[in-house]
Design a protein around this motif. Sequence first.
Motif, short mmCIF file in Angstrom:
data_model
loop_
_atom_site.label_atom_id
_atom_site.label_comp_id
_atom_site.label_asym_id
_atom_site.label_seq_id
_atom_site.Cartn_x
_atom_site.Cartn_y
_atom_site.Cartn_z
N TYR A 140 0.76 -0.80 0.26
CA TYR A 140 -0.29 -0.24 -0.27
C TYR A 140 0.69 0.96 0.18
CZ TYR A 140 -2.93 3.85 2.34
OH TYR A 140 -4.17 4.56 2.42
N GLN A 141 1.97 0.81 0.74
CA GLN A 141 2.77 2.19 1.09
C GLN A 141 3.66 3.01 -0.48
OE1 GLN A 141 4.44 0.49 4.94
NE2 GLN A 141 4.65 2.75 5.39
N ARG A 176 -4.49 4.09 -3.66
CA ARG A 176 -4.57 4.19 -2.24
C ARG A 176 -5.54 4.30 -2.34
NH1 ARG A 176 0.81 5.95 -1.15
NH2 ARG A 176 0.21 7.74 -0.80
N GLN A 234 -8.07 1.93 -2.66
CA GLN A 234 -8.20 0.75 -1.34
C GLN A 234 -9.30 1.53 -0.54
OE1 GLN A 234 -4.82 -1.51 -0.62
NE2 GLN A 234 -5.39 -0.68 1.57
N ASP A 235 -8.77 2.85 0.21
CA ASP A 235 -9.39 3.31 1.26
C ASP A 235 -11.24 3.56 1.62
OD1 ASP A 235 -6.93 3.73 1.66
OD2 ASP A 235 -6.99 5.83 1.31
N GLU A 287 -4.89 -5.75 5.10
CA GLU A 287 -5.72 -5.24 3.93
C GLU A 287 -6.65 -5.87 2.94
OE1 GLU A 287 -2.94 -2.82 2.23
OE2 GLU A 287 -1.45 -2.25 3.75
N ARG A 301 -3.81 -3.12 -5.51
CA ARG A 301 -2.55 -2.70 -5.96
C ARG A 301 -2.88 -2.55 -7.39
NH1 ARG A 301 -2.44 -2.92 -1.05
NH2 ARG A 301 -0.78 -3.71 0.48
#
Lengths: 144, 244, 106
Positions: free
Chosen positions: B22-23, B30, B33-34, B238, B243
Amino acid sequence: MMRRRFLVLTGSGLIVPLAPMHPARATPVQVAALIAELVGDATLRDERVKLDLPVMVENGNSVGMTVSVDAALGDVRSIDVFAEGNPLPHVLRVRFGPRAGAPRIATRIRLATSQTVTAVAKLADGSCWRDRVDLLVTLAACID
Amino acid sequence: MIWRLAFATMLVLAAADKRSGYQDASPETRAMQDDDASNPGFLWVQQGETLWAERTGNAGRSCADCHASIRGVAARYPVFDARLGRPITLAQRIQQCRVERQGAGPLAPDSDALLGLTAYVGLQSRGMPIQVSIDGPARPFYEAGKALFETRQGQFNLSCAQCHDGLAGQRLAGSVIPQGHPNGYPEYRLEWQGMGSLERRIRNCMIGVRAEPFAADSPELADLELYLGWRANGLDVETPAVRP
Amino acid sequence: MVRVLISVPKRVKRGEAFDVKLLISHPMESGQRRDAMGEAIPRDIINSFVCTYNDDEVLRADLFPAIAANPFLSFAVTAEQSGTLTMTFIDDHGVVQTETASVTVE
């Protein structure tokens, strides 16, 4: 689903995948013709349309995009988006009805390669506005 | 070579340096995904939720009939299965339940149904730290998985460790090489334009280095997943991750 | 039938714009790809989308193969009274699917 790719091992130990043969692409000239057809006799001006796209794209399979028009809802006849580096350049056409809350649409699009994407808004008074984004599509390192 | 090994050791020792993929993803990925409402992985979660409650097989039982809560379960997988005498992945456990407890046929590997169920179970552990145990009888399988991770293979003669321990954080073409932690599977991958399993990801990596991929559900894959799970211990689940 | 996820706020304010998000499980096969045997994979996309609120139109969109797989759409709606958002989309086979979500105006 697996496509054949050519891989090159460089001296540094990195794998550099080479893109497959490029499919046919539209050209800026073709897109200009499509836009000219859409715009007709009106002058195409910048401003009033905002095309939001990242300038660095991590994966061209899915790129978040928002288009909005700075105009009253009832004044917006249509929004069109064109991607001149795609095999089929027309991406989207949207028309708003009376219950829309704003002349705005967000979606995710495919971009075959680094290119310029153009959004054109046509207003009820016949005026046409556009925004363009030049973006870079980086190639994923490890591909399926 | 020596510096690579040294770097790999440092990474394994320093848990604080563990980085979720994720980072290393772009802000746009990101953001996808959030927000559950814009994360396409939830299309599979939705399917899994339906299947979870659906009575099926000769037993006419649903998953929900037996399992009231599965919170935290996915964070512990793979686990050692005493009866089989070897580690078993979450997807394999779901298949085992289907066949043995529900009396239904197994789902196809990497099918939307199996990915959906696994994602639904995985989601119940989202935000919880991975806690994979390699104690007792699991130990030799962990060792086998670690050995696989560190074995050079394929025509490129590369091991997993060379990229994901030694070169993590550097770039391969335009992309950051991630540490390769399995903390978001099944995950929605833009490259796949869909949901996929950790097994699929590993097979792709093996094809990438021009090696013969391990067969679906092979013991090698379970051992490797056990090692990868242990290696990711402490990172939050997660699922369903997004990705590039 | 494809799977659809619609997100709307639980309650909205009268006349105030609110955002709707939509995800559709669909491959959006572009017609530009070939399979492992080199055969062209036929185009199969959702090509048309219409959203209405009660009986008034919110927006309509023509979608082309450049729309990403598992399409995501988000847009703003205004409502004067509680009602139903209706989303209809059509694929290349002419299959029409309709999904709804209710909206409560306070």
